[in-house]
Design a protein around this motif. Structure first.
Motif, short mmCIF file in Angstrom:
data_model
loop_
_atom_site.label_atom_id
_atom_site.label_comp_id
_atom_site.label_asym_id
_atom_site.label_seq_id
_atom_site.Cartn_x
_atom_site.Cartn_y
_atom_site.Cartn_z
N TYR A 36 5.62 -2.46 7.76
CA TYR A 36 5.97 -3.37 6.67
C TYR A 36 4.81 -4.35 6.54
CZ TYR A 36 10.54 -1.30 7.20
OH TYR A 36 11.57 -0.39 7.26
N PHE A 37 4.26 -4.47 5.34
CA PHE A 37 3.00 -5.19 5.18
C PHE A 37 2.96 -5.99 3.89
CE2 PHE A 37 2.70 -1.28 2.88
CZ PHE A 37 2.05 -1.63 1.72
N THR A 38 1.97 -6.86 3.83
CA THR A 38 1.57 -7.54 2.60
C THR A 38 0.07 -7.35 2.48
OG1 THR A 38 3.29 -9.20 2.89
CG2 THR A 38 1.56 -9.72 1.34
N ALA A 39 -0.39 -6.81 1.36
CA ALA A 39 -1.81 -6.57 1.14
C ALA A 39 -2.33 -7.49 0.05
CB ALA A 39 -2.04 -5.12 0.72
N ILE A 44 -10.97 -5.58 -10.31
CA ILE A 44 -12.08 -5.93 -11.18
C ILE A 44 -12.28 -4.78 -12.16
CG2 ILE A 44 -14.57 -6.42 -11.30
CD1 ILE A 44 -14.34 -7.39 -8.37
N LEU A 45 -12.37 -5.10 -13.43
CA LEU A 45 -12.66 -4.08 -14.44
C LEU A 45 -14.18 -3.90 -14.47
CD1 LEU A 45 -11.07 -2.41 -16.61
CD2 LEU A 45 -11.96 -4.04 -18.25
N THR A 46 -14.66 -2.70 -14.10
CA THR A 46 -16.10 -2.45 -14.02
C THR A 46 -16.64 -1.76 -15.26
OG1 THR A 46 -15.72 -0.39 -12.82
CG2 THR A 46 -16.10 -2.38 -11.51
N ALA A 47 -15.77 -1.09 -16.01
CA ALA A 47 -16.12 -0.40 -17.26
C ALA A 47 -14.80 -0.18 -17.99
CB ALA A 47 -16.81 0.92 -16.96
N PRO A 48 -14.83 0.17 -19.27
CA PRO A 48 -13.56 0.43 -19.95
C PRO A 48 -12.73 1.47 -19.20
CG PRO A 48 -15.35 0.32 -21.54
CD PRO A 48 -15.98 0.28 -20.18
N ASN A 49 -11.46 1.14 -18.97
CA ASN A 49 -10.49 1.99 -18.27
C ASN A 49 -10.86 2.28 -16.82
OD1 ASN A 49 -8.92 2.03 -20.51
ND2 ASN A 49 -9.28 4.16 -21.03
N THR A 50 -11.74 1.49 -16.24
CA THR A 50 -12.16 1.69 -14.86
C THR A 50 -11.91 0.40 -14.07
OG1 THR A 50 -13.87 3.21 -15.62
CG2 THR A 50 -14.06 2.39 -13.37
N ILE A 51 -11.01 0.50 -13.10
CA ILE A 51 -10.62 -0.67 -12.30
C ILE A 51 -11.04 -0.44 -10.86
CG2 ILE A 51 -8.70 -2.08 -11.50
CD1 ILE A 51 -7.21 -1.19 -14.07
N ARG A 52 -11.75 -1.40 -10.32
CA ARG A 52 -12.13 -1.36 -8.91
C ARG A 52 -11.14 -2.22 -8.14
NH1 ARG A 52 -18.29 -1.49 -7.24
NH2 ARG A 52 -18.04 0.52 -8.25
N LEU A 53 -10.53 -1.65 -7.10
CA LEU A 53 -9.58 -2.37 -6.25
C LEU A 53 -10.19 -2.55 -4.87
CD1 LEU A 53 -6.25 -0.48 -7.03
CD2 LEU A 53 -7.02 -2.65 -7.97
N ASP A 105 -14.62 1.81 2.89
CA ASP A 105 -13.33 1.81 3.60
C ASP A 105 -12.33 0.81 3.03
OD1 ASP A 105 -13.93 3.85 5.31
OD2 ASP A 105 -14.50 2.55 6.99
N LYS A 106 -12.78 -0.13 2.18
CA LYS A 106 -11.89 -1.14 1.63
C LYS A 106 -11.81 -1.13 0.11
CE LYS A 106 -12.22 -4.52 5.31
NZ LYS A 106 -12.32 -5.95 5.60
N THR A 107 -12.55 -0.25 -0.55
CA THR A 107 -12.66 -0.33 -2.00
C THR A 107 -12.48 1.03 -2.66
OG1 THR A 107 -14.26 -2.11 -1.68
CG2 THR A 107 -14.11 -1.19 -3.89
N LEU A 108 -11.71 1.03 -3.77
CA LEU A 108 -11.47 2.22 -4.59
C LEU A 108 -11.87 1.93 -6.02
CD1 LEU A 108 -7.80 3.02 -3.57
CD2 LEU A 108 -9.78 4.36 -2.96
N GLU A 109 -12.25 2.98 -6.74
CA GLU A 109 -12.46 2.84 -8.17
C GLU A 109 -11.54 3.82 -8.88
OE1 GLU A 109 -16.33 1.67 -10.15
OE2 GLU A 109 -16.27 3.85 -10.41
N LEU A 110 -10.70 3.30 -9.79
CA LEU A 110 -9.73 4.10 -10.52
C LEU A 110 -10.19 4.20 -11.97
CD1 LEU A 110 -6.56 2.19 -9.28
CD2 LEU A 110 -7.63 4.16 -8.20
#
Length: 143
Positions: A36-39, A44-53, A105-110
């Motif tokens: 059980y966690f809290t993250a 950040i929006l890096t380009a149109p329709n592209t979100i970096r988490l 290890d800590k960042t994704l781009e969607l």
């Protein structure tokens, strides 16, 4: 995200971050415990329709159903963040509506595909800007 008897869900904070509370199974630990966690996540929006988490921090409330001391939880934090990033990257359901790229290890781009937008009138829109403020996420769309 909302396990019975525990707080869960998504909160949009005034500092521009997102707080995600929920439950996950950590397959890399013995007996695959529920955590059980809290993250704390920064979008950040890096380009149109592209979100970096970027996962900034994970606070573990319970592991194996037992409340943990802060020092023990901190030892597991990087392992759990890395596991969460890997699980999101390999999630077949998400892959249907977006491409997911692991940056580190800590960042994704969607990158959201057209079929990610519902209702269907929104297909083909572009997210041009993103702002998290006053408890809400604001998206600027271009049709």
């Amino acid at each position: 995200l909302t396990p019975p008897g525990n707080d869960g869900g998504i909160k949009f904070r005034s500092d521009g971050g997102v707080e995600l509370a929920g439950k996950a199974q950590i397959k890399s630990l013995p007996f695959r415990p529920n955590v059980y966690f809290t993250a704390e996540i920064t979008p950040i929006l890096t380009a149109p329709n592209t979100i970096r988490l970027r996962f900034e921090k994970i606070n573990i409330r319970k592991l194996y159903g037992i409340a943990l001391l802060g020092s023990v939880a901190n030892l597991l934090q990087n392992q759990i963040i890395s596991s969460a990033v890997d699980n999101i990257t390999n999630n077949a359901e998400l892959a249907r509506v977006m491409s997911i790229k692991k940056i580190n290890d800590k960042t994704l781009e969607l990158k959201l595909e057209n079929k990610a937008f519902l209702p269907s009138f929104a297909r083909g829109v572009l997210i041009k800007d993103l702002l998290v403020k006053r408890g809400l996420m604001y998206l600027d769309f271009e049709f």
